[in-house]
Design a protein around this motif. Structure first.
Motif, PDB file in Angstrom:
ATOM      1  N   SER A  44       0.947  -1.234  -0.187  1.00 56.76           N
ATOM      2  CA  SER A  44       0.166  -0.041   0.033  1.00 56.76           C
ATOM      3  C   SER A  44       0.895   1.239  -0.152  1.00 56.76           C
ATOM      4  O   SER A  44       0.378   2.116   0.692  1.00 56.76           O
ATOM      5  N   VAL A  71      -6.303   5.377  -0.215  1.00 56.90           N
ATOM      6  CA  VAL A  71      -6.821   3.958   0.058  1.00 56.90           C
ATOM      7  C   VAL A  71      -6.401   2.987  -0.694  1.00 56.90           C
ATOM      8  O   VAL A  71      -6.721   3.231  -1.917  1.00 56.90           O
ATOM      9  N   CYS A  73      -7.062  -1.014  -2.352  1.00 58.78           N
ATOM     10  CA  CYS A  73      -7.763  -1.990  -2.048  1.00 58.78           C
ATOM     11  C   CYS A  73      -7.119  -3.208  -3.218  1.00 58.78           C
ATOM     12  O   CYS A  73      -6.579  -2.629  -4.193  1.00 58.78           O
ATOM     13  N   LEU A  83      -8.553  -4.421   2.158  1.00 60.25           N
ATOM     14  CA  LEU A  83      -8.132  -2.852   2.252  1.00 60.25           C
ATOM     15  C   LEU A  83      -6.736  -3.009   3.084  1.00 60.25           C
ATOM     16  O   LEU A  83      -6.515  -3.701   3.677  1.00 60.25           O
ATOM     17  N   ASP A  84      -5.801  -2.032   2.530  1.00 59.23           N
ATOM     18  CA  ASP A  84      -4.665  -1.928   3.147  1.00 59.23           C
ATOM     19  C   ASP A  84      -3.839  -3.031   2.836  1.00 59.23           C
ATOM     20  O   ASP A  84      -3.221  -3.534   3.842  1.00 59.23           O
ATOM     21  N   CYS A 125     -14.867  -1.597  -4.916  1.00 57.51           N
ATOM     22  CA  CYS A 125     -13.486  -1.174  -4.373  1.00 57.51           C
ATOM     23  C   CYS A 125     -13.698   0.392  -3.958  1.00 57.51           C
ATOM     24  O   CYS A 125     -13.126   0.778  -2.656  1.00 57.51           O
ATOM     25  N   ALA A 129     -13.232   2.009  -0.092  1.00 61.03           N
ATOM     26  CA  ALA A 129     -12.270   2.712  -0.056  1.00 61.03           C
ATOM     27  C   ALA A 129     -12.919   4.085   0.714  1.00 61.03           C
ATOM     28  O   ALA A 129     -12.553   4.879   1.661  1.00 61.03           O
ATOM     29  N   ALA A 132     -13.602   3.433   4.266  1.00 62.37           N
ATOM     30  CA  ALA A 132     -12.415   3.344   5.004  1.00 62.37           C
ATOM     31  C   ALA A 132     -11.876   4.877   5.302  1.00 62.37           C
ATOM     32  O   ALA A 132     -11.071   5.096   6.404  1.00 62.37           O
TER      33      ALA A 132
END
Length: 151
Positions: A44, A71, A73, A83-84, A125, A129, A132
Motif C-alpha cells: 500500500s 486508500v 484495495c 483494504l490496506d 472497491c 475505500a 475506510a
C-alpha cells in the motif's frame, strides 16, 4: 538511486493530487517542495505516500481546499476485497486499486489501478475505500489534536 518509471509515475500522481487541493493562488510566486523518503515498502505504498503528503501539508499550515487520504484495495482472485494490503497480498491479487479521497463529500481526487477488474468490482472497491476514508480522517483529527494540544 535513480528514479525509474514506477517512481516517476508515483511522483506524478502525488503531485497532481496535491496540486488539486493546495490553494496556491493565496501565495503567488511561492514554491512548495514536498519530500517523501520511502524507508520500507510493506505494501500500500502509494496510499501511504498520499497520507504522508496530506499530513505534511497540514502540518506546514498550507491552505487546502480539502483534506485527502489514500486508500488501497486489493481484489483477490475469489472476488474478496482487502483494504490496506501487504506487499504479498498485492502480488497475489488480481487487481490493486488506489484512490485519493477528499474529506469533503468523499469525492475521488485520483484513482489508479494495476491489473484488471470489472466496472462493478471497481465500484465496490471505491465504496469500500470511501468507507475506510472516515477512519483515516478521524486519525488525522486525533493526530492534529494531540500535536497542537501540548503546551
Amino acid at each position: 538511486g535513480c528514479a525509474g518509471v514506477l517512481e516517476r509515475s508515483r511522483e506524478q500522481l502525488l503531485r497532481q493530487t496535491c496540486e488539486a487541493v493546495v490553494l496556491g493562488v493565496l501565495h503567488p510566486r511561492t514554491a512548495i517542495s514536498l519530500v517523501l523518503q520511502v524507508l520500507s515498502d510493506a505494501g500500500s505504498l502509494l496510499s501511504c505516500c498520499l497520507n504522508a503528503a496530506c499530513m505534511a501539508l497540514l502540518d506546514a499550515g498550507l491552505p487546502l481546499a480539502t483534506l485527502f487520504c489514500g486508500v488501497t484495495c486489493a481484489l483477490q482472485p475469489d472476488g474478496t476485497i482487502l483494504l490496506d494490503p501487504t506487499a504479498r497480498q498485492e502480488q497475489e491479487a488480481r487487481a490493486v486499486l488506489t484512490f485519493a479521497i477528499a474529506s469533503s463529500e468523499r469525492k475521488v481526487l485520483m484513482a489508479t489501478t494495476k491489473g484488471s477488474c470489472s466496472v462493478e468490482e471497481m465500484q465496490q472497491c471505491l465504496a469500500a475505500a470511501q468507507r475506510a476514508a472516515s477512519t483515516i480522517f478521524q486519525f488525522y483529527r486525533d493526530s492534529v489534536r494531540r500535536r497542537y494540544s501540548k503546551c
